[in-house]
Design a protein around this motif. Structure first.
Motif, short mmCIF file in Angstrom:
data_model
loop_
_atom_site.label_atom_id
_atom_site.label_comp_id
_atom_site.label_asym_id
_atom_site.label_seq_id
_atom_site.Cartn_x
_atom_site.Cartn_y
_atom_site.Cartn_z
N THR A 227 0.87 -1.22 0.03
CA THR A 227 -0.08 0.01 0.00
C THR A 227 0.88 1.25 0.00
N ASP A 228 2.15 1.31 0.60
CA ASP A 228 2.86 2.51 0.47
C ASP A 228 4.48 2.23 -0.02
N PRO A 229 4.69 2.58 -1.41
CA PRO A 229 5.94 2.25 -1.65
C PRO A 229 7.05 2.62 -0.88
N ARG A 230 6.98 3.71 0.13
CA ARG A 230 7.82 4.34 0.95
C ARG A 230 8.40 3.20 1.91
N ALA A 231 7.29 2.63 2.27
CA ALA A 231 7.62 1.42 3.33
C ALA A 231 8.33 0.39 2.63
N PHE A 232 8.04 0.08 1.15
CA PHE A 232 8.97 -1.17 0.73
C PHE A 232 10.12 -0.63 0.24
N ALA A 233 10.40 0.64 0.17
CA ALA A 233 11.73 1.07 -0.29
C ALA A 233 12.83 1.03 0.86
N LEU A 234 12.21 0.90 2.25
CA LEU A 234 13.05 1.00 3.37
C LEU A 234 13.44 -0.50 3.33
N THR A 235 12.83 -1.48 2.96
CA THR A 235 13.26 -3.05 2.96
C THR A 235 13.99 -3.26 1.62
N VAL A 236 13.57 -2.89 0.59
CA VAL A 236 14.12 -3.26 -0.91
C VAL A 236 14.48 -1.94 -1.53
N PRO A 237 15.31 -1.28 -1.73
CA PRO A 237 15.58 -0.20 -2.46
C PRO A 237 15.05 -0.19 -4.01
N PRO A 238 14.79 1.06 -4.24
CA PRO A 238 13.95 0.97 -5.74
C PRO A 238 15.10 0.47 -6.87
N THR A 239 16.25 0.38 -6.84
CA THR A 239 17.20 -0.04 -8.05
C THR A 239 17.15 -1.75 -7.63
N GLU A 240 16.88 -2.25 -6.74
CA GLU A 240 16.66 -3.60 -6.47
C GLU A 240 15.44 -4.24 -6.54
N GLN A 241 14.26 -3.38 -6.81
CA GLN A 241 13.04 -3.68 -6.77
C GLN A 241 12.58 -4.39 -8.36
N ARG A 242 11.70 -5.23 -8.26
CA ARG A 242 10.91 -5.58 -9.56
C ARG A 242 9.42 -5.54 -9.32
N PRO A 243 8.72 -5.44 -10.47
CA PRO A 243 7.35 -5.49 -10.44
C PRO A 243 6.80 -6.63 -9.75
N GLY A 244 5.97 -6.38 -8.95
CA GLY A 244 5.13 -7.63 -8.38
C GLY A 244 6.05 -8.11 -6.94
N LEU A 245 7.11 -7.55 -6.91
CA LEU A 245 7.99 -8.35 -5.88
C LEU A 245 7.44 -7.75 -4.14
N ALA A 246 6.96 -6.59 -4.17
CA ALA A 246 6.12 -6.28 -3.01
C ALA A 246 4.86 -7.10 -2.69
N PRO A 247 4.09 -7.61 -3.62
CA PRO A 247 2.95 -8.53 -3.44
C PRO A 247 3.32 -9.83 -3.08
N TYR A 248 4.61 -10.15 -3.77
CA TYR A 248 5.17 -11.44 -3.50
C TYR A 248 5.70 -11.76 -2.11
N LEU A 249 6.33 -10.75 -1.73
CA LEU A 249 6.80 -10.75 -0.34
C LEU A 249 5.72 -10.64 0.70
N ARG A 250 4.63 -9.98 0.62
CA ARG A 250 3.47 -9.92 1.16
C ARG A 250 2.81 -11.35 1.37
N THR A 251 2.64 -12.09 0.11
CA THR A 251 1.97 -13.29 0.34
C THR A 251 2.86 -14.42 0.94
N ALA A 252 4.30 -14.28 0.82
CA ALA A 252 5.16 -15.03 1.60
C ALA A 252 4.99 -14.98 2.90
N VAL A 253 4.83 -13.57 3.43
CA VAL A 253 4.65 -13.47 4.85
C VAL A 253 3.60 -14.02 5.61
N HIS A 254 2.42 -13.72 4.83
CA HIS A 254 1.06 -14.38 5.44
C HIS A 254 1.09 -15.78 5.26
N ALA A 255 1.72 -16.51 4.12
CA ALA A 255 1.66 -17.96 4.21
C ALA A 255 2.61 -18.55 5.43
#
Length: 261
Positions: A222-250
């Protein structure tokens, strides 16, 4: 009675230059002239000036004031109501800015007791977003877990932060490798990485039960700034944030509450 430009300037507390500007704009022109040709303002002119200054004090632009005064049938009340709404909106925004500014001063005490050079050396491109941190502070400042996390951060030395960032960098490398390889988000490898992230938070900042970890992961989406503190923008991929969220909930589903230490 007639009054000179200088007298009116003194009465009204405005400059002669402002009166000249009102005259040039056709908003307020002196009604009379002295035998020597000097401009003179009448009582009626002063009454009009009083209206102009009233509207100016409320923030009306000169062209709108001219419209109101030019038409005796103009509904000044409608203009005042609109201005009242606008001023209230501005007051609300200013009050919010004052609150944010006050809290931002507190947020500066995040515990990262490093010089700007040391911050760059340790954090690199993982930058501290003050607007995000301020909003988080406003939202969570009274929560014990947030206060504990800030207190723990205050205890970390430069060497501690270097270890934290090294751990995080290694974890990010393995996360993106799993993602790029097409490992399922609810698979063992992704869930193990999610658990590693949870343990990292618990080890360095604050206890992180799976429900809390889930809320953190929801923020990644929901907030790209929060994800940027975990994965810097240069290391991000489209869909990586939802991927990590799904893994966390699983990961939360596969663990029992007793495992949330």
């Amino acid at each position: 009675m007639s009054y000179s430009v200088g007298q009116v300037s003194g009465f009204a507390g405005i400059t002669v230059r402002t009166l000249h500007h009102y005259d040039k704009a056709g908003l307020l022109s002196p009604s009379d002239r002295s035998p020597a040709g000097y401009r003179l303002y009448s009582d009626a002119d002063l009454s009009r000036l009083q209206q102009i200054l009233f509207y100016r004090e409320l923030g009306f632009p000169l062209d709108e004031i001219a419209t109101i005064l030019a038409d005796p049938q103009a509904n000044a009340l409608d203009h005042l109501r609109a201005r009242h709404r606008l001023l209230n909106d501005q007051i609300s925004k200013l009050q919010r800015l004052v609150e944010v500014a006050e809290q931002a001063m507190e947020v500066q005490r995040t515990g990262v007791e490093l010089s700007p050079e040391e911050r760059f050396e340790v954090f690199g491109e993982v930058t501290f977003d003050l607007t995000y941190a301020t909003q988080a502070h406003l939202k969570w400042q009274h929560r014990e877990s947030y206060q504990r996390s800030m207190a723990r951060a205050a205890e970390h030395s430069k060497e501690d932060w270097a270890k934290i960032m090294a751990e995080a960098a290694d974890w990010r490398r393995r996360l993106t490798t799993a993602f790029d390889a097409g490992e399922p988000a609810d698979g063992e490898r992704a869930m193990d990485l999610a658990e590693e992230h949870r343990q990292h938070i618990a080890r360095w900042f604050t206890p992180c039960p799976t429900d809390v970890h889930g809320r953190i992961a929801d923020g990644f989406v929901t907030d790209p700034r929060a994800f940027a503190l975990t994965v810097p923008p240069t290391e991000q991929r489209p869909g990586l944030a939802p991927y990590l969220r799904t893994a966390v909930h699983a990961n939360a589903v596969r663990r029992s509450p007793a495992d949330d230490a």
